[in-house]
Design a protein around this motif. Structure first.
Motif, short mmCIF file in Angstrom:
data_model
loop_
_atom_site.label_atom_id
_atom_site.label_comp_id
_atom_site.label_asym_id
_atom_site.label_seq_id
_atom_site.Cartn_x
_atom_site.Cartn_y
_atom_site.Cartn_z
N GLU A 67 39.38 40.11 36.93
CA GLU A 67 40.04 39.03 37.66
C GLU A 67 41.37 38.66 37.04
N ASN A 68 41.42 38.60 35.72
CA ASN A 68 42.66 38.24 35.05
C ASN A 68 43.71 39.33 35.13
N ALA A 69 43.29 40.59 35.16
CA ALA A 69 44.25 41.68 35.37
C ALA A 69 44.90 41.55 36.74
N VAL A 70 44.10 41.20 37.74
CA VAL A 70 44.64 41.00 39.08
C VAL A 70 45.61 39.81 39.08
N LYS A 71 45.24 38.73 38.41
CA LYS A 71 46.14 37.57 38.30
C LYS A 71 47.48 37.96 37.68
N VAL A 72 47.43 38.72 36.60
CA VAL A 72 48.65 39.14 35.92
C VAL A 72 49.51 40.00 36.85
N ALA A 73 48.86 40.97 37.51
CA ALA A 73 49.61 41.88 38.40
C ALA A 73 50.25 41.12 39.55
N ARG A 74 49.51 40.22 40.16
CA ARG A 74 50.07 39.44 41.28
C ARG A 74 51.21 38.54 40.81
N HIS A 75 51.04 37.91 39.68
CA HIS A 75 52.07 37.02 39.18
C HIS A 75 53.33 37.78 38.81
N ALA A 76 53.15 38.91 38.14
CA ALA A 76 54.31 39.67 37.66
C ALA A 76 55.08 40.34 38.79
N THR A 77 54.37 40.78 39.84
CA THR A 77 55.04 41.51 40.92
C THR A 77 55.44 40.62 42.08
N GLY A 78 54.81 39.47 42.22
CA GLY A 78 55.04 38.63 43.39
C GLY A 78 54.42 39.19 44.65
N ARG A 79 53.52 40.15 44.50
CA ARG A 79 52.82 40.77 45.62
C ARG A 79 51.35 40.34 45.61
N SER A 80 50.63 40.66 46.68
CA SER A 80 49.25 40.18 46.76
C SER A 80 48.19 41.28 46.93
N ALA A 81 48.53 42.44 47.48
CA ALA A 81 47.52 43.45 47.81
C ALA A 81 46.99 44.14 46.56
N VAL A 82 45.68 44.35 46.54
CA VAL A 82 45.02 45.09 45.46
C VAL A 82 44.30 46.28 46.09
N VAL A 83 44.59 47.46 45.57
CA VAL A 83 43.98 48.70 46.08
C VAL A 83 42.88 49.14 45.14
N VAL A 84 41.71 49.40 45.70
CA VAL A 84 40.56 49.91 44.95
C VAL A 84 40.01 51.14 45.68
N PHE A 85 38.92 51.70 45.16
CA PHE A 85 38.46 53.00 45.63
C PHE A 85 37.00 52.97 46.09
N ASP A 86 36.68 53.90 46.97
CA ASP A 86 35.29 54.10 47.37
C ASP A 86 34.42 54.28 46.12
N HIS A 87 33.22 53.75 46.16
CA HIS A 87 32.21 53.86 45.10
C HIS A 87 32.54 53.02 43.86
N ALA A 88 33.60 52.22 43.90
CA ALA A 88 34.01 51.44 42.72
C ALA A 88 33.03 50.32 42.42
N TYR A 89 32.94 49.99 41.14
CA TYR A 89 32.23 48.78 40.70
C TYR A 89 33.14 48.05 39.72
N HIS A 90 33.41 46.77 39.99
CA HIS A 90 34.29 46.00 39.11
C HIS A 90 33.72 44.65 38.71
N GLY A 91 32.51 44.29 39.18
CA GLY A 91 31.92 43.04 38.74
C GLY A 91 31.19 42.30 39.84
N ARG A 92 30.68 41.09 39.49
CA ARG A 92 29.81 40.32 40.37
C ARG A 92 30.36 38.94 40.76
N THR A 93 31.56 38.59 40.32
CA THR A 93 32.17 37.34 40.78
C THR A 93 32.72 37.55 42.19
N ASN A 94 33.21 36.48 42.82
CA ASN A 94 33.63 36.63 44.21
C ASN A 94 34.76 37.63 44.37
N LEU A 95 35.79 37.53 43.56
CA LEU A 95 36.89 38.50 43.67
C LEU A 95 36.43 39.90 43.30
#
Length: 423
Positions: A116-144
């Protein structure tokens, strides 16, 4: 001492039903590559707490460091009254992770929190919002991170709605994508991003160098470097989720190093602190420092006890050359798995790297997943005293994650049990 049966009865009236366990035996002690339950039964551990106890349970340096830290102080909150061990862990991570550029780190509690914090950093630093992930991925159990995770059951089912601006593209899965080479598979993913998201909108491209819960999927050679090149050209942040693959598990400190990939940000947890909860985001200084003061943190993030454990665990990895140990384990484990596969047509593929290996189980002569056979083999292992885990989008992958300090005898005994479980 209370028996496992008695504890199971107590659990049913005290613990929420939604919390599952692989086995119903309750652990009393553990060390190296084994567990002992409250009934005195000894288990060979091919799970390592899901790739957490890479240095083994109760590793001597970790125990000593934790004991000493507990006697000094247990918590102040780094955001309130800082301490050296937090800084020291960040220094170690900045030096160890791939990339010769200047880095910064921030510490958190769990892998999901790191993502979640990596996404926060990326969005803040780039001023963009889209996050691209992949089929079969697992990144955690929180809402994001559930939005980032691919698998519905048991992770996402009826927990939505999930966070938006998350886009999923095809993964390189050689067994199931017709054996596409890495460059072709990357082109397919990139074309999907450019058509459906737009390169100029992508804040972060987030990928596991080897997928974990998704089935230990190893992308074809060249897939990761091609995506890294595209992300740079697009101005997107390339984030490597090394939560399961990191800290010597795959035969190098980090899985990205096998193809010379240097991520902008790396998310870390699991094997970092010898079993204590600690996670991190490490990456390019200009990205990490783009966030305003107070924008990153958390009450328990970088707890001093966990930091002491991490410093001791990292020193243990160096001293014992656990990356080399992972390669040796991988050779022994891989040879035995391939021998089993040669006689058992249910095994469609043996894959992985280092001490992170798996077999995918199918209906013979097809690629139809066979989760029931997978569960049966795993249950046979458990009945004989070998702790194993299943995974995969289709529930048909048996994965192996022994502690990197497992003895040759325990590894051999575990493999004998596994061999017999296949029949």
């Amino acid at each position: 001492m209370t028996s496992s049966d008695e504890l199971q009865k107590r659990r049913s009236s005290a613990v929420a039903r939604g919390v599952g366990s692989v086995i119903n035996s309750y652990v009393d002690s553990a060390s190296g590559g084994t567990l002992t339950d409250v009934d005195g039964r000894r288990w060979i551990d091919f799970a390592a707490g899901i790739a957490v106890t890479n240095v083994g349970n109760s590793a001597p340096r970790v125990v000593e460091a934790v004991r000493a830290q507990v006697e000094r102080f247990t918590h102040t909150c780094f955001m309130v009254a800082p301490y050296e061990s937090y800084v020291a862990v960040c220094e170690q991570l900045n030096a160890l992770t791939p990339g010769g550029f200047e880095k910064r780190s921030a510490l958190f509690n769990s892998g999901a929190e790191a993502v979640e914090n990596a996404v926060k950093v990326a969005r803040h630093a780039t001023g963009r919002s889209a996050v691209v992930v992949f089929d079969h991925a697992y990144h955690g159990r929180t809402n994001l991170t559930l939005a980032l995770t691919a698998k519905n059951m048991p992770y996402k089912h009826r927990f939505g709605p999930f966070a938006g601006e998350v886009y999923r593209v095809p993964m390189s899965y050689p067994l199931r994508d017709g054996g596409l080479d890495g460059a072709t598979a990357a082109t397919r993913a990139i074309e999907t991003i450019e058509k459906q998201v737009g390169a100029e909108n992508v804040a972060a491209l987030l990928i596991e160098p080897i997928q974990g819960e998704g089935g230990f999927v190893v992308p074809a050679k060249g897939f990761l470097p091609a995506l890294r090149t595209w992300a740079t050209a697009a101005g997107a942040v390339f984030v490597a989720d090394e939560i399961q693959t990191g800290f010597c598990r795959t035969g190098d400190w980090f899985a990205c190093q096998h193809e010379g990939v240097e991520p902008d940000l790396v998310t870390l947890a699991k094997g970092m602190a010898g079993g204590l909860p600690l996670a991190a985001v490490t990456g390019r200084a200009e990205l990490m420092d783009a966030v305003h003061v107070g924008g990153l943190g958390g009450t328990y993030g970088g707890n001093p006890i966990a930091c002491a454990a991490a410093l001791a665990a990292i020193e243990t990895m160096r001293e014992l050359d656990l990356a080399g140990a992972a390669r040796r384990i991988g050779t022994v484990l891989g040879d035995r798995l391939r021998a089993v596969a040669a006689r058992d047509p249910r095994i469609a593929e043996v894959r992985g790297r280092g001490a992170m290996l798996a077999v995918e189980i199918v209906t013979p002569g097809t690629l139809t997943p066979d989760p029931s056979a997978t569960a049966a083999v795993s249950a046979a292992c458990h009945a004989a005293g070998l702790l194993t885990l299943t995974c995969g989008t289709y529930g048909n992958v048996l994965r192996f994650l022994p502690p990197l300090v497992i003895s040759d005898d325990d590894l051999a005994r575990g493999l004998d049990i596994l061999d017999a479980a296949f029949g």
